[in-house]
Design a protein around this motif. Structure first.
Motif: not given
Ligand SMILES: Nc1ncnc2c1ncn2[C@@H]1O[C@H](COP(=O)(O)OP(=O)(O)O)[C@@H](O)[C@H]1O
Ligand SMILES: [Mg+2]
Lengths: 257, 292
Positions: A121-122, A44, A48, A116-117, A51, A125-126
């Motif tokens: 990588y949702n 990633i 980001f 995003e979900m 972000r 996880q971020i």
């Protein structure tokens, strides 16, 4: 004869390798936490994952300024050390809380949650990656603050303050990550956190001497045990968050919130 | 192959979907039902956002929820409400989502301009998305869903906000894409899926009413759809007896397309039923009483 046999019973080694590929394909991979974090970082990129780096920098700056002012003005306003331990308990996790919850607020405001979900990588996880890095960062920041306080005030016990601050941050981190994995609505997420701050603030305001005594009376080995246990559970939970297999659907709503 | 077996969904005590059984293989599936029927609910279960109250959703035999990121890696999803960060331009937003989808920076930079061209946004690549029209945002959403070359493309009301020209473009794009993947699109507009869907899925009373090709679905009304012409003053009385599907004025008279159990008048002309006819028939309240 031989030929017939061969076609009826396939080569054992072939069977074994087939079975192996099937098993490997069917398995959900479980790497170590460090491996997962590194591979996320590589795939990633920090740009980001963080972000919202402008907001992060602003928040860190505000917190650092607050800590600086608290330390600087300590003498002139005659703060007693009784205030300080409670204050440390209160302040330690605030920056962490803000930084951790911020993506959830942002994507709620922008309605980007669903996209995003459903990415590889949702958001969770971020969030786990960020929480892990922020917990280390906040730990360092808090520790620097306590060192400064200890240098300034002779009555100030560094070890005591360090234990309080670290326990507070860790316990809060643990509570937060459990909240995030159980509670699905943003309002509840924020609400529970604000109540943590509220309770601490109340304790500091209502009777800081009693709260002080309570914080000080906890023996160091108990703090140590809490820290060890909380760290263990925290890392375990972060990992679980990363794998995301236990979460049964990430929202509780269809339309609206 | 994506399989939905015995899926129920309840919100509290309110049951939204019951006993849903579906199978998807490559091709375009049109999920067609009026608003509030449960299309979005079904789609959110297919995208792992919602967990079924009962039942299972399997991809190639594996539960999609336990597949976790391995499943999300396979899907492209355009939600009904497609959100975006206002200060991003489409290029940045797609870069961001590409990163989340685990696509390397290099591959993303190759892919994004192509996708934006595909949805006719090549002139707005560097324009902040806050200045975009609804149709432009929707097209970013469509591009976004295709970033990871998904095996399962799920689009919830994708044509909302698109103008007629954009709709045609979009349909052509979809039939092209569906050759080697599952495409599921939900809509309450019949013409959106009429020309491109291999299969239509209709939901009624919380259950799957049809899952068939358009041809087969239309056969349900074979011999029951008629057209006739009459003076305006008779229309109201006529509507009371028959379910009117469409009406238009022609030469000072009214042309009515309607449903009847059997032809009973010589100036009724029997016509071939369309998907629109079936849709109107099925989702008309008390339609059975009107038939008699
Ligand atoms: N969170 C919720 N709680 C209770 N009912 C809901 C919730 N979300 C949606 N519904 C109901 O579920 C039904 C189906 O909604 P939805 O799936 O959005 O339909 P569609 O997408 O076909 O318009 C509606 O009647 C809606 O009111
Ligand atoms: Mg919907």
């Amino acid at each position: 004869m031989d030929k017939n046999n061969q076609s009826l019973f396939p080569d054992e080694r072939l069977v074994e390798s087939e079975i192996n590929t099937i098993v490997v394909k069917g398995m959900v991979k479980r790497d170590s936490l460090a491996k997962m974090l590194i591979s996320m970082y590589k795939q990633i990129g920090i740009r980001f994952i963080m972000r919202d780096y402008k907001e992060i920098i602003a928040a860190v700056a505000v917190m650092a300024l607050f800590m600086y002012v608290m330390t600087k003005n300590g003498q002139t306003t005659q703060y007693k050390q009784t205030h300080y331990y409670g204050m440390i308990m209160l302040v330690s996790p605030i920056l962490y809380m803000f930084l951790s919850i911020f993506p959830f607020i942002q994507n709620k405001l922008n309605e980007t949650y669903e996209v995003e979900m459903t990415c590889k990588y949702n958001l969770y996880q971020i969030a786990a990656f960020r929480m892990f890095s922020f917990s280390i960062f906040c730990f360092l920041l808090n520790t620097i603050w306590i060192i400064l306080l200890a240098m300034k005030f002779s009555s100030f016990q560094f070890v005591q303050a360090f234990l309080i601050s670290t326990t507070s941050l860790l316990l809060f981190s643990l509570v937060l990550i459990y909240i995030l994995s159980i509670v699905k609505t943003l309002i509840a997420k924020v609400g529970i956190q604000l109540s943590w701050i509220g309770i601490n603030l109340m304790l500091v305001i209502i009777d800081s001497t009693v709260y002080y005594k309570l914080l000080v009376s906890v023996p160091w080995y108990l703090y140590g045990m809490i820290i060890c246990l909380a760290s263990y559970l925290y890392v375990k939970k972060i990992k679980e968050f990363m794998l995301q297999n236990k979460l049964r659907g990430v929202n509780g709503y269809v339309n609206g919130y | 192959m994506l399989t939905v077996t015995n899926v129920n969904k309840k919100f509290g005590n309110e049951s939204i979907l019951e006993d849903i059984q579906l199978e998807f293989s490559n091709g375009v599936y049109g999920l067609l039902a009026p608003n509030g029927a449960g299309k979005t609910t079904l789609i959110k279960m297919l995208t792992t956002l919602l967990y079924p109250t009962k039942g299972e959703i399997l991809y190639e035999g594996q539960n999609i929820f336990s597949m976790g990121e391995n499943y999300r890696d396979l899907i492209g999803y355009l939600p009904q409400q497609f959100g975006y960060y206002k200060n991003y331009n489409p290029y940045q937003y797609l870069q961001y989502l590409a990163a989340l989808k685990g696509i390397s920076k290099q591959a993303a930079n190759e892919k994004i301009p192509k996708l934006l061209k595909l949805v006719a946004l090549e002139d707005a690549i560097k324009k902040k998305m806050r200045k975009f029209s609804g149709g432009m945002i929707q097209r970013v959403g469509i591009a976004q869903a295709m970033l990871n070359d998904p095996k399962i493309l799920i689009l919830d009301e994708p044509t909302a906000g698109l103008d007629p020209k954009e709709r045609v473009r979009f349909r052509n794009l979809l039939s092209e894409l569906a050759r080697d993947r599952i495409v599921i699109l939900s809509t309450h507009i019949v013409s959106d899926v009429e020309s491109i869907a291999n299969q239509i899925i209709m939901i009624k009373d919380k259950q799957v009413l049809f899952k068939d090709s358009i041809q087969i679905i239309c056969q349900k009304l074979q011999g029951k759809v008629f057209e006739t012409e009459m003076n305006f003053d008779r229309v109201q009385e006529f509507r009371r007896h028959y379910l009117s599907l469409s009406e238009r004025q022609e030469n000072g008279r009214m042309m009515i397309r309607f449903i009847a159990e059997e032809g009973s008048s010589s100036n009724w002309k029997q016509v071939n039923p369309t998907l629109e006819d079936v849709f109107l028939f099925e989702y008309q309240d008390h339609s059975l009483e009107q038939l008699k």
